[in-house]
Design an enzyme around this catalytic site. Structure first.
Site, PDB file in Angstrom:
ATOM      1  N   GLY A 188       0.809  -1.225   0.000  1.00 32.55           N
ATOM      2  CA  GLY A 188       0.000   0.000   0.000  1.00 32.55           C
ATOM      3  C   GLY A 188       0.834   1.263   0.000  1.00 32.55           C
ATOM      4  O   GLY A 188       0.728   2.078   0.919  1.00 32.55           O
ATOM      5  N   SER A 199       0.929   3.649  -2.562  1.00 32.36           N
ATOM      6  CA  SER A 199       0.545   4.655  -3.562  1.00 32.36           C
ATOM      7  C   SER A 199       0.166   5.998  -2.957  1.00 32.36           C
ATOM      8  O   SER A 199       0.122   7.007  -3.656  1.00 32.36           O
ATOM      9  CB  SER A 199      -0.623   4.122  -4.398  1.00 32.36           C
ATOM     10  OG  SER A 199      -1.665   3.708  -3.538  1.00 32.36           O
ATOM     11  N   ARG A 200      -0.150   6.022  -1.685  1.00 31.09           N
ATOM     12  CA  ARG A 200      -0.546   7.303  -1.064  1.00 31.09           C
ATOM     13  C   ARG A 200      -0.429   7.207   0.451  1.00 31.09           C
ATOM     14  O   ARG A 200      -0.015   6.167   0.984  1.00 31.09           O
ATOM     15  CB  ARG A 200      -1.973   7.709  -1.470  1.00 31.09           C
ATOM     16  CG  ARG A 200      -3.005   6.640  -1.241  1.00 31.09           C
ATOM     17  CD  ARG A 200      -4.259   6.886  -2.090  1.00 31.09           C
ATOM     18  NE  ARG A 200      -5.131   5.719  -2.079  1.00 31.09           N
ATOM     19  CZ  ARG A 200      -6.126   5.527  -1.215  1.00 31.09           C
ATOM     20  NH1 ARG A 200      -6.404   6.440  -0.318  1.00 31.09           N
ATOM     21  NH2 ARG A 200      -6.854   4.436  -1.267  1.00 31.09           N
ATOM     22  N   ASN A 224      -3.260  -7.022  -5.423  1.00 34.72           N
ATOM     23  CA  ASN A 224      -4.255  -7.053  -4.350  1.00 34.72           C
ATOM     24  C   ASN A 224      -3.759  -7.946  -3.210  1.00 34.72           C
ATOM     25  O   ASN A 224      -3.634  -9.161  -3.411  1.00 34.72           O
ATOM     26  CB  ASN A 224      -5.575  -7.578  -4.923  1.00 34.72           C
ATOM     27  CG  ASN A 224      -6.673  -7.617  -3.892  1.00 34.72           C
ATOM     28  OD1 ASN A 224      -6.492  -7.153  -2.756  1.00 34.72           O
ATOM     29  ND2 ASN A 224      -7.807  -8.168  -4.280  1.00 34.72           N
ATOM     30  N   ASN A 284       1.632  -2.253   5.439  1.00 33.00           N
ATOM     31  CA  ASN A 284       0.950  -0.975   5.652  1.00 33.00           C
ATOM     32  C   ASN A 284      -0.463  -0.946   5.065  1.00 33.00           C
ATOM     33  O   ASN A 284      -1.323  -0.244   5.577  1.00 33.00           O
ATOM     34  CB  ASN A 284       1.796   0.140   5.011  1.00 33.00           C
ATOM     35  CG  ASN A 284       1.019   1.418   4.847  1.00 33.00           C
ATOM     36  OD1 ASN A 284       0.822   2.163   5.801  1.00 33.00           O
ATOM     37  ND2 ASN A 284       0.549   1.693   3.624  1.00 33.00           N
ATOM     38  N   TYR A 341     -12.245  -3.163  12.307  1.00 34.55           N
ATOM     39  CA  TYR A 341     -10.925  -2.521  12.180  1.00 34.55           C
ATOM     40  C   TYR A 341     -10.095  -2.712  13.459  1.00 34.55           C
ATOM     41  O   TYR A 341      -8.924  -3.084  13.405  1.00 34.55           O
ATOM     42  CB  TYR A 341     -11.137  -1.034  11.883  1.00 34.55           C
ATOM     43  CG  TYR A 341      -9.880  -0.242  11.632  1.00 34.55           C
ATOM     44  CD1 TYR A 341      -9.228  -0.294  10.403  1.00 34.55           C
ATOM     45  CD2 TYR A 341      -9.342   0.580  12.617  1.00 34.55           C
ATOM     46  CE1 TYR A 341      -8.075   0.447  10.159  1.00 34.55           C
ATOM     47  CE2 TYR A 341      -8.193   1.322  12.391  1.00 34.55           C
ATOM     48  CZ  TYR A 341      -7.564   1.254  11.152  1.00 34.55           C
ATOM     49  OH  TYR A 341      -6.420   1.993  10.934  1.00 34.55           O
ATOM     50  N   VAL A 342     -10.743  -2.498  14.597  1.00 36.76           N
ATOM     51  CA  VAL A 342     -10.040  -2.630  15.880  1.00 36.76           C
ATOM     52  C   VAL A 342      -9.593  -4.082  16.097  1.00 36.76           C
ATOM     53  O   VAL A 342      -8.462  -4.346  16.511  1.00 36.76           O
ATOM     54  CB  VAL A 342     -10.925  -2.143  17.048  1.00 36.76           C
ATOM     55  CG1 VAL A 342     -10.297  -2.484  18.386  1.00 36.76           C
ATOM     56  CG2 VAL A 342     -11.168  -0.649  16.944  1.00 36.76           C
ATOM     57  N   ALA A 343     -10.482  -5.016  15.768  1.00 31.32           N
ATOM     58  CA  ALA A 343     -10.115  -6.435  15.918  1.00 31.32           C
ATOM     59  C   ALA A 343      -8.936  -6.774  15.019  1.00 31.32           C
ATOM     60  O   ALA A 343      -8.019  -7.504  15.419  1.00 31.32           O
ATOM     61  CB  ALA A 343     -11.321  -7.326  15.586  1.00 31.32           C
ATOM     62  N   LYS A 387      -6.563  -4.767  13.969  1.00 28.10           N
ATOM     63  CA  LYS A 387      -5.321  -4.134  14.438  1.00 28.10           C
ATOM     64  C   LYS A 387      -4.834  -4.752  15.762  1.00 28.10           C
ATOM     65  O   LYS A 387      -3.629  -4.885  15.977  1.00 28.10           O
ATOM     66  CB  LYS A 387      -5.517  -2.623  14.585  1.00 28.10           C
ATOM     67  CG  LYS A 387      -5.814  -1.909  13.257  1.00 28.10           C
ATOM     68  CD  LYS A 387      -4.710  -2.086  12.236  1.00 28.10           C
ATOM     69  CE  LYS A 387      -4.929  -1.250  10.969  1.00 28.10           C
ATOM     70  NZ  LYS A 387      -3.846  -1.390   9.992  1.00 28.10           N
TER      71      LYS A 387
HETATM   72  P1  NAP Z   1      -4.902   5.301   2.795  1.00 24.91           P
HETATM   73  O1  NAP Z   1      -4.489   6.703   2.532  1.00 24.91           O
HETATM   74  O2  NAP Z   1      -6.314   4.909   2.597  1.00 24.91           O
HETATM   75  O3  NAP Z   1      -3.935   4.324   1.937  1.00 24.91           O
HETATM   76  C1  NAP Z   1      -4.111   2.934   2.017  1.00 24.91           C
HETATM   77  C2  NAP Z   1      -3.114   2.260   1.116  1.00 24.91           C
HETATM   78  O4  NAP Z   1      -3.352   0.835   1.167  1.00 24.91           O
HETATM   79  C3  NAP Z   1      -3.248   2.679  -0.335  1.00 24.91           C
HETATM   80  O5  NAP Z   1      -1.983   2.695  -0.950  1.00 24.91           O
HETATM   81  C4  NAP Z   1      -4.114   1.557  -0.910  1.00 24.91           C
HETATM   82  O6  NAP Z   1      -3.970   1.358  -2.295  1.00 24.91           O
HETATM   83  C5  NAP Z   1      -3.558   0.364  -0.156  1.00 24.91           C
HETATM   84  N1  NAP Z   1      -4.492  -0.748  -0.202  1.00 24.91           N
HETATM   85  C6  NAP Z   1      -5.758  -0.807   0.279  1.00 24.91           C
HETATM   86  N2  NAP Z   1      -6.307  -2.006   0.010  1.00 24.91           N
HETATM   87  C7  NAP Z   1      -5.364  -2.717  -0.669  1.00 24.91           C
HETATM   88  C8  NAP Z   1      -5.339  -4.020  -1.224  1.00 24.91           C
HETATM   89  N3  NAP Z   1      -6.382  -4.842  -1.155  1.00 24.91           N
HETATM   90  N4  NAP Z   1      -4.199  -4.422  -1.843  1.00 24.91           N
HETATM   91  C9  NAP Z   1      -3.138  -3.601  -1.942  1.00 24.91           C
HETATM   92  N5  NAP Z   1      -3.108  -2.356  -1.429  1.00 24.91           N
HETATM   93  C10 NAP Z   1      -4.215  -1.917  -0.806  1.00 24.91           C
HETATM   94  O7  NAP Z   1      -4.569   4.874   4.294  1.00 24.91           O
HETATM   95  P2  NAP Z   1      -3.502   5.440   5.336  1.00 24.91           P
HETATM   96  O8  NAP Z   1      -4.204   6.398   6.222  1.00 24.91           O
HETATM   97  O9  NAP Z   1      -2.262   5.840   4.651  1.00 24.91           O
HETATM   98  O10 NAP Z   1      -3.267   4.106   6.190  1.00 24.91           O
HETATM   99  C11 NAP Z   1      -2.132   3.280   6.035  1.00 24.91           C
HETATM  100  C12 NAP Z   1      -2.103   2.290   7.186  1.00 24.91           C
HETATM  101  O11 NAP Z   1      -2.070   3.012   8.415  1.00 24.91           O
HETATM  102  C13 NAP Z   1      -3.336   1.403   7.249  1.00 24.91           C
HETATM  103  O12 NAP Z   1      -2.978   0.101   7.661  1.00 24.91           O
HETATM  104  C14 NAP Z   1      -4.180   2.065   8.321  1.00 24.91           C
HETATM  105  O13 NAP Z   1      -5.042   1.162   8.954  1.00 24.91           O
HETATM  106  C15 NAP Z   1      -3.104   2.576   9.265  1.00 24.91           C
HETATM  107  N6  NAP Z   1      -3.552   3.667  10.128  1.00 24.91           N
HETATM  108  C16 NAP Z   1      -3.939   4.853   9.619  1.00 24.91           C
HETATM  109  C17 NAP Z   1      -4.349   5.865  10.489  1.00 24.91           C
HETATM  110  C18 NAP Z   1      -4.790   7.217  10.020  1.00 24.91           C
HETATM  111  O14 NAP Z   1      -5.197   8.039  10.867  1.00 24.91           O
HETATM  112  N7  NAP Z   1      -4.711   7.529   8.745  1.00 24.91           N
HETATM  113  C19 NAP Z   1      -4.380   5.638  11.874  1.00 24.91           C
HETATM  114  C20 NAP Z   1      -3.987   4.387  12.349  1.00 24.91           C
HETATM  115  C21 NAP Z   1      -3.557   3.411  11.463  1.00 24.91           C
HETATM  116  P3  NAP Z   1      -4.976   2.153  -3.290  1.00 24.91           P
HETATM  117  O15 NAP Z   1      -4.530   3.564  -3.246  1.00 24.91           O
HETATM  118  O16 NAP Z   1      -4.766   1.517  -4.601  1.00 24.91           O
HETATM  119  O17 NAP Z   1      -6.355   1.967  -2.747  1.00 24.91           O
END
Ligand code: NAP
Length: 254
Positions: A13, A15-16, A70, A97, A162-164, A166
């Site tokens: 993950g 890409s962003r 995926n 991630n 989600y909590v489960a 993590k």
């Molecule tokens: P995000 O901006 O939504 O980015 C999620 C990334 O995961 C994207 O690159 C997405 O690819 C990729 N992804 C999703 N489903 C996928 C799949 N089936 N196969 C391959 N790649 C996949 O999320 P984020 O906020 O950066 O979160 C990153 C991590 O941090 C996650 O595990 C999230 O649970 C954790 N986290 C985030 C926060 C927060 O406040 N943001 C807090 C706690 C934990 P696409 O772009 O192609 O969809």
């Protein structure tokens, strides 16, 4: 032909959001970074986002390749790792991630939403760890970092799935740390709090205000705050750290 002295880093993950920041933070001339993404709804935008990560990593002095894989597909993940190992013959760092949310109250949560979140946030991490660990065991070295969440430690209404996932990831991290330590492989988790990414952008102002009120440092985190902790855990300085959860949450959890 790969340079065998270079480190091979795999970030799911990338890409962003946090994954992109991790790729940039780990960029260095002596490392190949492989990241994946998966967005069936808008492949054109996703390819552009992946190209942007590749460009930013290059500007940071490294090299990265993004590919649409995926993590919920066992076959796609297996082929992806086979290609990487075939290219570089090693895996030095794995960062799990990729993650999604499908929020809803427990009593109304659909089983399909439970399954989708557990599949991507937990089972996919297990899947990637299992493959990467086999290569790392042969090398007798490796670093695995799982991106968990502060809510995996404290719970959060509306996010049972989600909590489960993590909390499960934290348990998986500790068990893998114990199993792999004798092969010089460390396994740690980073648990972000409220970080400004697409994942949190869609929250209502009311929810955002409520989250901010729980953060002693008084601000939301940035993806770079999380990436810095990952960079530390994958550095030589963290060689004696395993089975730990580093909360990057502005003090939301202590
Ligand atoms: P995000 O901006 O939504 O980015 C999620 C990334 O995961 C994207 O690159 C997405 O690819 C990729 N992804 C999703 N489903 C996928 C799949 N089936 N196969 C391959 N790649 C996949 O999320 P984020 O906020 O950066 O979160 C990153 C991590 O941090 C996650 O595990 C999230 O649970 C954790 N986290 C985030 C926060 C927060 O406040 N943001 C807090 C706690 C934990 P696409 O772009 O192609 O969809």
């Amino acid at each position: 032909m790969a340079d065998k002295d270079k480190r091979t880093i795999v970030v799911t993950g990338g890409s962003r959001g946090i994954g992109r920041a991790i790729c940039i933070a780990l960029a260095e001339p002596d490392a190949y970074i492989y990241f994946n993404y998966f967005s069936p709804t808008d492949p054109v935008a996703e390819e552009a986002a992946a190209a942007e990560t590749e460009k930013l990593v290059t500007e940071a002095g490294g090299s990265a390749t993004g590919i649409c894989v995926n993590v919920a597909s066992q076959d796609e993940v297996k082929n992806y790792f086979e290609k990487i190992i075939n290219d570089t013959k090693r895996i030095d760092v794995l960062v799990n991630n990729a993650g999604i949310t499908k929020d809803g109250l427990l009593v109304r949560m659909k089983e399909e939403d439970w399954d989708a979140v557990l599949e991507i946030n937990l089972k996919a991490a297990f899947r990637c760890m299992q493959i990467a660990a086999k290569t790392m065991m042969k090398q007798r070295s490796g670093r695995i970092v799982n991106i968990a969440s502060v809510v995996g430690a404290i719970g959060n209404p509306g996010q049972a799935n989600y909590v489960a996932s993590k909390a499960g990831l934290i348990g998986l991290t500790k068990t893998a740390a114990k199993e792999l330590a004798s092969r010089n492989i460390t396994v740690n988790a980073v648990a972000p709090g409220f970080i400004e990414t697409d994942m949190t952008a869609s929250l209502t102002d009311k929810v955002k205000e409520s989250m901010l009120s729980q953060i002693p440092l008084g601000r939301a985190g940035k993806p770079e705050d999380v990436a810095a902790a990952v960079a530390f855990l994958t550095s030589e300085a963290a060689a004696y750290l395993t089975g730990q959860v580093i909360h990057v949450s502005g003090g939301m959890y202590m």
